[in-house]
Design an enzyme around this catalytic site. Sequence first.
Site, PDB file in Angstrom:
ATOM      1  N   SER A  10       0.797  -1.221   0.000  1.00 27.62           N
ATOM      2  CA  SER A  10       0.000   0.000   0.000  1.00 27.62           C
ATOM      3  C   SER A  10       0.833   1.275   0.000  1.00 27.62           C
ATOM      4  CB  SER A  10      -0.944   0.012   1.206  1.00 27.62           C
ATOM      5  OG  SER A  10      -0.215  -0.014   2.415  1.00 27.62           O
ATOM      6  N   GLU A 189      -6.674   9.222  11.607  1.00 30.53           N
ATOM      7  CA  GLU A 189      -5.306   9.321  12.109  1.00 30.53           C
ATOM      8  C   GLU A 189      -4.572   8.069  11.655  1.00 30.53           C
ATOM      9  OE1 GLU A 189      -5.291   9.971  16.315  1.00 30.53           O
ATOM     10  OE2 GLU A 189      -6.310  11.922  16.162  1.00 30.53           O
ATOM     11  N   HIS A 193      -0.005   5.625   5.965  1.00 32.69           N
ATOM     12  CA  HIS A 193      -0.219   6.064   4.589  1.00 32.69           C
ATOM     13  C   HIS A 193      -0.046   7.573   4.453  1.00 32.69           C
ATOM     14  CE1 HIS A 193      -2.496   2.209   4.941  1.00 32.69           C
ATOM     15  NE2 HIS A 193      -1.681   1.964   3.934  1.00 32.69           N
TER      16      HIS A 193
END
Length: 254
Positions: A10, A189, A193
Site C-alpha cells: 500500500s 489518524e 499512509h
Amino acid sequence: MRRIFIAGGSGACTRQTSMAPMVGWGQVLHLFTQGVEVVNAARAGASSRSFYERGRLAWILENIAPGDLLLISFGHNDMRAEDGRFTAPFTDFQFYMRKYTDGARARGAHPVLVPGVERRVFDAHENMRRSLGVYPQAIRELSRTISVPLIDLHDFTSTWWEQLGSEESKKVFLYLRPGENPNYPDGVEDNSHLRPHGALECARFVARGMYAQGLLLPEYFRNLDALVPEHEVAWLPDDVFEHLTKSRVSEVAQ
C-alpha cells in the site's frame, strides 16, 4: 518505450478518488520521469508472499521486457503473523524477494530493491521507533548478497520523520480532522499512509536514486530538484478503479 514496473504494497500503490488525499509513492513517480512508462503494479495489503501467490509477479514477468526496471518494495505486510501473508525476515522473506529479482534478471530486466516507507510511530518521549523491525535490514543484506541495486527509502523516511518530530510529521501522513474531507467525515489518524507532499518527496527520492545509480539515462528524469505542485497528483476515478480490479491483469497494472 522503456518501462518501470513497481511490485509492492500500500505504500506504493495507486489510490482511487474516494480515498484521496491518500497517495502511494508509485502513484506519483511519473511526475519525476519522462519518456518512460511507469506500470504501478503495487497492491494494498500485499506481502512478498501474497503478491507472488496471487499471480501478480507472474503477470509482471509475462509483460516485462529486456531493459525495463522492476522496483520491489515489501515488508509492511510480511510482518503480519496472524494471516497467510507472513514471511520470516531472513528466510521466507528473502526467499520470496529472490523470486522477484531472479525473475526480472531472467528476462533481461533490472531489479531494484526499495525498503519501504517507515511508519510514523513515536513514543511518549518523542523518540521515533523503527516499526518495520529487521525487514529493511533483510533487504539490505539481500542487496549485498546478490548485487542488486538498493534505493533505501526506509532510511530516508526514518530520518525525515525523526527530523520533523511527532507533530510536524502528521502533515505528511493521512491525518484529517472530522469534517475536513468528505472522504473521511469522521476524521482519520493514519500512521502508515501518506498525503501528497509525503508521497511526492518519497517518489522524488526513488527517482533520484535511479538517476544517481545510472539505472536509466539522465534524459528519462525530470523535476528532481523542482517543486511539483500537489494539484498535479491524480487519483483513479472509482468506476475505473472498480473495473480494473475485477480483472487479473488490472489487479497488478494500475
